[in-house]
Design an enzyme around this catalytic site. Sequence first.
Site, PDB file in Angstrom:
ATOM      1  NE  ARG A  75      -3.438   2.339   2.820  1.00 40.34           N
ATOM      2  CZ  ARG A  75      -3.183   3.287   3.723  1.00 40.34           C
ATOM      3  NH1 ARG A  75      -2.182   3.177   4.568  1.00 40.34           N
ATOM      4  NH2 ARG A  75      -3.951   4.361   3.795  1.00 40.34           N
ATOM      5  CG  HIS A 119      -1.143   8.977   3.184  1.00 35.66           C
ATOM      6  ND1 HIS A 119      -1.253   7.632   3.493  1.00 35.66           N
ATOM      7  CD2 HIS A 119      -0.770   9.587   4.336  1.00 35.66           C
ATOM      8  CE1 HIS A 119      -0.948   7.444   4.776  1.00 35.66           C
ATOM      9  NE2 HIS A 119      -0.647   8.618   5.309  1.00 35.66           N
ATOM     10  CD  GLU A 164      -4.937   7.861   9.492  1.00 37.27           C
ATOM     11  OE1 GLU A 164      -4.477   8.945   9.881  1.00 37.27           O
ATOM     12  OE2 GLU A 164      -4.581   6.770   9.968  1.00 37.27           O
ATOM     13  CG  ASN A 288      -5.186   3.538   8.552  1.00 36.46           C
ATOM     14  OD1 ASN A 288      -5.269   2.509   7.875  1.00 36.46           O
ATOM     15  ND2 ASN A 288      -4.717   4.676   8.073  1.00 36.46           N
ATOM     16  CE1 TYR A 290      -0.057   3.088  13.443  1.00 42.70           C
ATOM     17  CE2 TYR A 290      -2.010   4.204  12.610  1.00 42.70           C
ATOM     18  CZ  TYR A 290      -0.763   3.656  12.395  1.00 42.70           C
ATOM     19  OH  TYR A 290      -0.208   3.658  11.142  1.00 42.70           O
ATOM     20  CD  GLU A 353      -1.650   4.166   7.980  1.00 35.62           C
ATOM     21  OE1 GLU A 353      -1.439   4.642   9.114  1.00 35.62           O
ATOM     22  OE2 GLU A 353      -1.761   4.861   6.962  1.00 35.62           O
TER      23      GLU A 353
HETATM   24  C1  PNW Z   1      -1.497   7.807  10.461  1.00 36.35           C
HETATM   25  N1  PNW Z   1      -3.348  11.480  15.492  1.00 36.35           N
HETATM   26  O1  PNW Z   1      -1.344   9.104  10.950  1.00 36.35           O
HETATM   27  C2  PNW Z   1      -1.098   7.960   9.009  1.00 36.35           C
HETATM   28  O2  PNW Z   1      -1.954   7.404   8.063  1.00 36.35           O
HETATM   29  C3  PNW Z   1       0.337   7.637   8.752  1.00 36.35           C
HETATM   30  O3  PNW Z   1       0.767   8.446   7.696  1.00 36.35           O
HETATM   31  C4  PNW Z   1       1.165   7.817  10.007  1.00 36.35           C
HETATM   32  O4  PNW Z   1       2.522   7.708   9.786  1.00 36.35           O
HETATM   33  C5  PNW Z   1       0.653   6.795  11.005  1.00 36.35           C
HETATM   34  O5  PNW Z   1      -0.736   6.937  11.235  1.00 36.35           O
HETATM   35  C6  PNW Z   1       1.364   6.852  12.356  1.00 36.35           C
HETATM   36  O6  PNW Z   1       1.131   8.092  12.968  1.00 36.35           O
HETATM   37  C7  PNW Z   1      -1.861   9.613  12.103  1.00 36.35           C
HETATM   38  O7  PNW Z   1      -2.711  12.408  16.021  1.00 36.35           O
HETATM   39  C8  PNW Z   1      -1.222  10.722  12.637  1.00 36.35           C
HETATM   40  O8  PNW Z   1      -4.460  11.125  15.960  1.00 36.35           O
HETATM   41  C9  PNW Z   1      -1.707  11.344  13.767  1.00 36.35           C
HETATM   42  C10 PNW Z   1      -2.853  10.866  14.343  1.00 36.35           C
HETATM   43  C11 PNW Z   1      -3.518   9.763  13.817  1.00 36.35           C
HETATM   44  C12 PNW Z   1      -3.004   9.151  12.697  1.00 36.35           C
END
Ligand code: PNW
Length: 440
Positions: A75, A119, A164, A288, A290, A353
């Site tokens: 991706r 992106h 996102e 995505n 995390y 992700e």
């Molecule tokens: C995502 N937040 O970014 C992106 O899709 C990627 O490009 C990035 O590298 C990855 O997650 C890790 O951060 C985010 O602050 C960046 O909530 C910031 C946030 C969420 C997602």
Amino acid sequence: MTTFEPGFLWGAATSSYQIEGAVAEDGRGPSIWDIFCATPGKVDNGDTGDVAADHYHRYPEDVAIMRELGLGAYRFSVAWPRIQPLGTGKADQRGLDFYSKLVDTLLDNGIQPWPTLYHWDLPQPLEDAGGWPERDTALRFAEYAQIVHEALADRVTHWTTLNEPWCSAFLGYATGRHAPGRQDPAASIRAAHHLLLGHGLAARAMPDARVGITLNLTHVTAGSATEADLDAARRIDGMQNRLFLDPVLLAEYPDDVLRDLEPITGLDHVQDGDLKTIAAPIDFLGVNYYSPMLVGHGASPSPSAYVGSEHVRHLDGGRPRTSIGWEIDAGGLSDLLLRLDRDYPAIPLYITENGAAFDDETHDAGRVAYLDGHVRACAEAVAKGVALKGYFAWSLLDNFEWSFGYAQRFGLVHVDYDTQRRTPKDSARWYADVIARGGL
Ligand code: PNW
């Protein structure tokens, strides 16, 4: 042993501005991230994407690494300012050629190309004309999508419109933590709508493609069962998840969220037929994930990304955190997948992700444990009947982590930014084993 269906897609992800570098080559125009990075104080350490991981020149080596890992799919994202430096008008053939060569190299190595069209690197001239808060940007995006689709559709089957849109709208236009760095809550709500509209228009502009959108979704829980805490959780779930899921999959904005937003802005920017466009049929939803969110009533940092809900506080769940400060909870991922399956049935899901930032260089036990836990959470959800079809680790390579610059490393493969040497971390070897075995 936990195995997945034989057709389960194992991949890794990156994005253009985070890895390519070569920002002034082959006709590429400036994006909002070039301008943002050049503004003192916006990005840690004054870092920029000027060189990044130099992937623009090193993509053959990077594809060779993907092949070693055994990836089924890769991706990546297409940099709009390489295709249309002004954000509109005729395409620059050199930009299209780069992605065409990348696609060919992937296919030669048995790897499916999974491009994302946006992106976050909006051509700066479009921001100068008002950016995503302006409806015209959505129309320009659909034009651009059509150009890229025409160039690659003979070889690319799966297309993602946006990555996102929550980040683009609320970090870009409300908190200003991301490019273009504006702090205008009303504009951020218009931006969210026009991003969604751009998604729907682009989906329509790509006939016969399998199309999806990637959202950053999370599992939200209230700190307590008090009415105030439950309302906080409803609001964050509304802004983070339902504000995007409902229009795309149900052709409506959630009423409660519209009520929360009413004091900030009306809906003058929403035209008849927009929701029908936004809900253009899609073939998959990219997720995505995390970290989960635990929230309660209280004072939010100012300015808040959750516009209209400034009295919501993020609580500490007491779990270990990655180096970027995000709490680790794989259970949040299985909970999220089960919820998506319940509330939005019938749409195939891909994790587009999932990954972790840690400081360790190549012996990255923390990352291995994070990924192992989250792949297990996927298996759990699949066992309960969730239509999860694939998993993409973030990220293939260490890269430019937006406002954190190069300090935060998410890669399976370590990048030495002085020499551009790539070294697979333990997590890369772990992932290659998972892929080879089709599970854990
Ligand atoms: C995502 N937040 O970014 C992106 O899709 C990627 O490009 C990035 O590298 C990855 O997650 C890790 O951060 C985010 O602050 C960046 O909530 C910031 C946030 C969420 C997602």
